[in-house]
Design a protein around this motif. Structure first.
Motif, mmCIF file in Angstrom:
data_model
loop_
_atom_site.group_PDB
_atom_site.id
_atom_site.type_symbol
_atom_site.label_atom_id
_atom_site.label_comp_id
_atom_site.label_asym_id
_atom_site.label_seq_id
_atom_site.Cartn_x
_atom_site.Cartn_y
_atom_site.Cartn_z
ATOM 1 N N PRO A 40 0.934 -1.398 0.200
ATOM 2 C CA PRO A 40 -0.055 -0.079 -0.232
ATOM 3 C C PRO A 40 0.744 1.188 -0.106
ATOM 4 C CG PRO A 40 0.072 -0.410 1.984
ATOM 5 C CD PRO A 40 0.496 -1.833 1.503
ATOM 6 N N ALA A 41 0.202 2.608 -1.242
ATOM 7 C CA ALA A 41 1.561 3.690 -0.286
ATOM 8 C C ALA A 41 0.845 4.194 1.082
ATOM 9 C CB ALA A 41 0.234 4.827 -1.546
ATOM 10 N N VAL A 42 1.445 5.203 1.269
ATOM 11 C CA VAL A 42 1.848 5.875 2.673
ATOM 12 C C VAL A 42 1.524 6.985 2.259
ATOM 13 C CG1 VAL A 42 3.488 6.069 4.393
ATOM 14 C CG2 VAL A 42 3.636 3.307 3.455
ATOM 15 N N CYS A 43 0.758 7.790 3.145
ATOM 16 C CA CYS A 43 0.926 9.460 3.179
ATOM 17 C C CYS A 43 1.340 9.599 3.768
ATOM 18 C CB CYS A 43 -0.611 9.531 2.626
ATOM 19 S SG CYS A 43 -0.699 11.207 3.105
ATOM 20 N N LEU A 44 2.568 10.292 4.639
ATOM 21 C CA LEU A 44 3.022 11.211 5.946
ATOM 22 C C LEU A 44 2.480 12.220 5.900
ATOM 23 C CD1 LEU A 44 6.838 9.281 6.098
ATOM 24 C CD2 LEU A 44 4.280 8.738 7.438
ATOM 25 N N VAL A 45 1.453 13.116 7.226
ATOM 26 C CA VAL A 45 0.826 14.659 6.889
ATOM 27 C C VAL A 45 2.416 15.008 8.400
ATOM 28 C CG1 VAL A 45 -0.827 15.555 7.963
ATOM 29 C CG2 VAL A 45 -0.661 13.491 6.544
ATOM 30 N N HIS A 46 2.688 16.237 8.373
ATOM 31 C CA HIS A 46 3.545 16.838 8.935
ATOM 32 C C HIS A 46 2.701 17.585 9.771
ATOM 33 C CE1 HIS A 46 2.016 21.005 7.461
ATOM 34 N NE2 HIS A 46 2.668 20.672 6.769
ATOM 35 N N LEU A 75 -4.157 12.311 -6.823
ATOM 36 C CA LEU A 75 -3.109 11.458 -7.176
ATOM 37 C C LEU A 75 -3.474 10.200 -7.001
ATOM 38 C CD1 LEU A 75 0.134 12.299 -4.042
ATOM 39 C CD2 LEU A 75 -0.320 13.341 -6.905
ATOM 40 N N GLY A 76 -4.435 9.507 -7.243
ATOM 41 C CA GLY A 76 -5.146 8.468 -7.853
ATOM 42 C C GLY A 76 -4.862 7.038 -6.211
ATOM 43 N N LEU A 77 -4.887 7.461 -5.394
ATOM 44 C CA LEU A 77 -4.832 6.522 -3.743
ATOM 45 C C LEU A 77 -6.142 6.410 -3.542
ATOM 46 C CD1 LEU A 77 -1.016 8.075 -3.245
ATOM 47 C CD2 LEU A 77 -1.457 6.199 -4.669
ATOM 48 N N ASP A 78 -6.694 5.451 -3.302
ATOM 49 C CA ASP A 78 -7.688 4.706 -3.304
ATOM 50 C C ASP A 78 -7.424 4.552 -1.823
ATOM 51 O OD1 ASP A 78 -9.400 4.920 -4.742
ATOM 52 O OD2 ASP A 78 -10.008 3.307 -5.036
ATOM 53 N N ARG A 79 -6.240 4.007 -0.885
ATOM 54 C CA ARG A 79 -6.937 3.225 0.201
ATOM 55 C C ARG A 79 -4.830 3.059 0.344
ATOM 56 N NH1 ARG A 79 -9.296 0.063 4.094
ATOM 57 N NH2 ARG A 79 -8.206 -2.088 4.271
ATOM 58 N N VAL A 80 -4.428 4.058 1.961
ATOM 59 C CA VAL A 80 -3.231 4.000 1.618
ATOM 60 C C VAL A 80 -3.044 3.859 3.299
ATOM 61 C CG1 VAL A 80 -2.641 6.368 0.702
ATOM 62 C CG2 VAL A 80 -3.864 6.844 3.277
ATOM 63 N N VAL A 81 -1.783 3.493 3.714
ATOM 64 C CA VAL A 81 -1.648 2.896 4.982
ATOM 65 C C VAL A 81 -1.485 5.264 5.873
ATOM 66 C CG1 VAL A 81 0.546 2.953 6.561
ATOM 67 C CG2 VAL A 81 -0.552 1.534 4.948
ATOM 68 N N ILE A 82 -1.763 5.801 6.442
ATOM 69 C CA ILE A 82 -1.592 7.248 6.864
ATOM 70 C C ILE A 82 -1.163 7.399 8.136
ATOM 71 C CG2 ILE A 82 -3.817 7.431 7.126
ATOM 72 C CD1 ILE A 82 -4.324 10.530 6.184
ATOM 73 N N ILE A 92 -4.643 14.686 11.991
ATOM 74 C CA ILE A 92 -5.451 15.047 10.892
ATOM 75 C C ILE A 92 -5.154 13.309 10.347
ATOM 76 C CG2 ILE A 92 -5.261 15.043 8.491
ATOM 77 C CD1 ILE A 92 -3.672 18.237 9.820
ATOM 78 N N ALA A 93 -4.834 12.785 10.636
ATOM 79 C CA ALA A 93 -4.465 10.941 10.132
ATOM 80 C C ALA A 93 -5.439 10.260 10.696
ATOM 81 C CB ALA A 93 -3.159 10.005 10.107
ATOM 82 N N ALA A 150 -6.031 1.866 5.005
ATOM 83 C CA ALA A 150 -4.968 0.012 5.098
ATOM 84 C C ALA A 150 -4.508 0.446 6.647
ATOM 85 C CB ALA A 150 -4.652 0.380 3.742
ATOM 86 N N GLY A 151 -3.491 1.379 7.200
ATOM 87 C CA GLY A 151 -3.110 1.245 8.447
ATOM 88 C C GLY A 151 -2.897 2.805 9.187
#
Ligand code: COA
Length: 264
Positions: A21-27, A82-89, A98-99, A111-112
């Motif tokens: 899965p893609a990972v999105c990290l929020v500052h 970005l076309g990312l449906d489901r991510v590890v956030i 926010i996450a 997903a996580g």
């Protein structure tokens, strides 16, 4: 550094790697996606990793979100773009709230979940809010004086202080006001995604009790307390942070592969 246009506003984001899965990290407060640089590098072999600058921060235009919920909406639209449906956030401090808000409001997208140096409630010292409003540099001094472990290198301390001070007027105050109004303490039982709660042992802004609370209220959550780190655990202990995130991403990927095999 990449840019994506969201409803007429340029959004800056850091990006690395490939893999699901893609990972999105929020500052967090007064930060940018670059605060995740070591994790962007360290996770690139297992996942696509993206880390946006929130509106009003870094290279992203637009006005400052007025609440954690507004920032969560922004993150969901960023992922759509970005076309990312489901991510590890994952998120740090305000970014962790926010996450968490994304996971509560849009569980199908998550997903996580990685909650790093954060809490389900983020009350802010009234003196800090007052100083940021009336004597900004002193407010930043107070904030950054509590941000790192006692043994943190002086250069790291100076560079994070400089970056925070350089924010446009009102950004740090606005971020902390959004934190102060956030309270999801009563909703943690709703989280079903695999969760990591990571906190520096010396974190004075969001102490380890907040991470342990996640461990008590979120089923199966893994709690990691990092030795020798303060609030900025991902820059103070970058390898330990990357390793904990890598474990989460790998567990989520394995669970996904197992599910796909059973369905197939
Ligand atoms: N997870 C678990 N428990 C939490 C929590 C969280 N995220 N947030 C608060 N609590 C608990 C506290 O531990 C406290 O428990 P206690 O009564 O057993 O001691 C209770 O909830 C109430 O705490 P709080 O909501 O923080 O209110 P307060 O009036 O006791 O304290 C501050 C207010 C601002 C002094 C305090 O929150 C603080 O020191 N914050 C850290 C400094 C800061 O400004 N951080 C910035 C965060 S972005």
């Amino acid at each position: 550094m990449a840019l994506v246009n969201l409803d007429g506003i340029d959004v800056g984001y850091e990006s690395s790697g490939r893999g699901a899965p893609a990972v999105c990290l929020v500052h967090g407060t007064g930060g940018t996606g670059a605060v995740w640089m070591r994790q962007l590098e360290g996770l690139a072999d297992v996942a696509r990793v993206v880390a946006p600058d929130l509106p009003g921060h870094g290279r992203t235009g637009g006005s400052l979100p007025r609440s954690i919920a507004e920032s969560a909406d922004f993150v969901a639209r960023f992922l759509d773009a970005l076309g990312l449906d489901r991510v590890v956030i994952g998120g740090h401090s305000m970014g962790g709230a926010i996450a968490l808000q994304v996971a509560l409001g849009r569980p199908e997208r998550v997903a996580g979940l990685a909650l790093i140096g954060t809490g389900a409630r983020l009350r802010v010292l009234p003196r800090l809010l007052e100083l940021l409003a009336t004597a900004y540099p002193e407010g930043v001094d107070l904030l950054m004086g509590m941000a790192l472990a006692a043994g943190a290198p002086a250069e790291l301390r100076a560079s994070l202080h400089r970056q925070t001070l350089a924010n446009r007027p009102g950004v740090v105050l606005g971020d902390l006001q959004a934190c102060d109004a956030f309270d999801a303490l009563a909703r943690l039982g709703e989280i079903t995604a695999p969760t990591l709660a990571l906190c520096g042992e010396e974190d004075q802004l969001t102490p380890p009790t907040y991470a342990r609370f996640f461990g008590e209220r979120i089923a199966g959550a893994r709690v990691v307390i990092a030795r020798g780190a303060g609030h900025y655990v991902q820059v103070e202990q970058p390898d330990a942070t990357t390793a904990a995130l890598r474990d989460l991403v790998t567990a989520v990927a394995c669970a996904g592969a197992g599910r796909a095999a059973r369905v197939g």
